[in-house]
Design a protein around this motif. Sequence first.
Motif, short mmCIF file in Angstrom:
data_model
loop_
_atom_site.label_atom_id
_atom_site.label_comp_id
_atom_site.label_asym_id
_atom_site.label_seq_id
_atom_site.Cartn_x
_atom_site.Cartn_y
_atom_site.Cartn_z
N THR A 125 0.85 -1.20 0.00
CA THR A 125 0.00 0.00 0.00
C THR A 125 0.88 1.25 0.00
N SER A 126 0.30 2.35 -0.41
CA SER A 126 1.07 3.58 -0.61
C SER A 126 1.73 4.10 0.67
N ASP A 127 1.18 3.77 1.83
CA ASP A 127 1.78 4.24 3.07
C ASP A 127 3.09 3.51 3.39
N CYS A 128 3.43 2.46 2.66
CA CYS A 128 4.68 1.72 2.88
C CYS A 128 5.74 2.03 1.83
N VAL A 129 5.37 2.71 0.78
CA VAL A 129 6.27 2.88 -0.37
C VAL A 129 7.54 3.66 0.00
N ALA A 130 7.43 4.75 0.73
CA ALA A 130 8.61 5.56 1.05
C ALA A 130 9.64 4.75 1.83
N SER A 131 9.18 3.96 2.81
CA SER A 131 10.14 3.17 3.60
C SER A 131 10.76 2.06 2.75
N LEU A 132 10.00 1.46 1.82
CA LEU A 132 10.57 0.45 0.94
C LEU A 132 11.62 1.04 0.02
N LYS A 133 11.37 2.26 -0.46
CA LYS A 133 12.33 2.91 -1.34
C LYS A 133 13.64 3.21 -0.60
N GLU A 134 13.52 3.53 0.69
CA GLU A 134 14.72 3.78 1.51
C GLU A 134 15.51 2.50 1.75
N GLY A 135 14.82 1.39 1.82
CA GLY A 135 15.47 0.11 2.06
C GLY A 135 14.53 -0.85 2.79
N ILE A 136 14.62 -2.10 2.43
CA ILE A 136 13.76 -3.12 3.01
C ILE A 136 14.27 -3.49 4.40
N VAL A 137 13.37 -3.50 5.37
CA VAL A 137 13.71 -3.90 6.74
C VAL A 137 12.89 -5.15 7.07
N ILE A 138 13.56 -6.27 7.15
CA ILE A 138 12.87 -7.54 7.38
C ILE A 138 12.08 -7.52 8.68
N LYS A 139 12.59 -6.89 9.70
CA LYS A 139 11.92 -6.89 11.01
C LYS A 139 10.54 -6.21 10.96
N ARG A 140 10.22 -5.53 9.87
CA ARG A 140 8.87 -4.96 9.71
C ARG A 140 7.90 -5.98 9.14
N SER A 141 8.41 -7.15 8.79
CA SER A 141 7.59 -8.20 8.19
C SER A 141 6.85 -9.00 9.26
N ARG A 142 5.79 -9.66 8.83
CA ARG A 142 5.09 -10.57 9.73
C ARG A 142 6.00 -11.77 10.00
N VAL A 143 5.85 -12.38 11.16
CA VAL A 143 6.70 -13.49 11.56
C VAL A 143 6.12 -14.83 11.10
N ARG A 144 4.87 -15.08 11.31
CA ARG A 144 4.25 -16.38 11.04
C ARG A 144 3.76 -16.44 9.59
N THR A 145 4.72 -16.63 8.69
CA THR A 145 4.42 -16.68 7.26
C THR A 145 4.92 -18.00 6.68
N ASP A 146 4.56 -18.27 5.44
CA ASP A 146 4.86 -19.56 4.82
C ASP A 146 6.33 -19.96 4.92
N PHE A 147 7.23 -19.05 4.57
CA PHE A 147 8.64 -19.40 4.53
C PHE A 147 9.44 -18.68 5.61
N GLY A 148 8.76 -18.14 6.60
CA GLY A 148 9.42 -17.45 7.70
C GLY A 148 9.42 -15.94 7.49
N GLU A 149 9.80 -15.24 8.54
CA GLU A 149 9.84 -13.78 8.48
C GLU A 149 10.80 -13.35 7.37
N GLY A 150 10.28 -12.56 6.44
CA GLY A 150 11.10 -12.14 5.31
C GLY A 150 10.35 -11.18 4.42
N PHE A 151 10.98 -10.82 3.32
CA PHE A 151 10.39 -9.92 2.34
C PHE A 151 9.95 -10.77 1.16
#
Length: 193
Positions: free
Chosen positions: A19-45
Amino acid sequence: MRVFDNVKYFPNILYHGTTSDCVASLKEGIVIKRSRVRTDFGEGFYLTANRQQAAEWALFKKGFNSSESVSAVVVEYKLAKEALRGLNILYFDGTSDEWADFIFANRELNSKMSNNIDAKCDVVYGPMGDGFKIARAMAKRRKNPEDTKGFREDITSSTYKFPEYHQFSFHSKEALDSLSWKGAEIIWEKGKK
């Protein structure tokens, strides 16, 4: 499941639905710790080579945000495949019992099963678990932990067929360094068709 070292077959472009509210931070750089933890392949992007899939995910995420100023966005990344050489890449080439157990372990944070809870895999590729069925399937599997086959059948999507629909997950700084921002496109915003 196999450790994968032939990255030349990976796509050059990957997409991320957001969503557009996340775009500026993604452009600055991906931070894995902002990701959900309980996902298919683990916390990640998570990304895909399927732009339509990323667009559907962006619209899904927009559905959870009631702000009228937030839009659905697809972000495009260029993948420097050579930067992945030497990294630990796990590759699922289809739905299997190993794939299902891996998803269960990551979503359950079960370190006794094969998992990526501690990000030992830099990149994981494979089919998506069916997000609409996964909560019910997880509850059913907790009651019958040995029923890998039933769990696999429950989470294999009949709508989002592999390999057209798939996921790449990036779990380390070294893996993320292989991605470079190409741009972002608004695919839906209030008042526009």
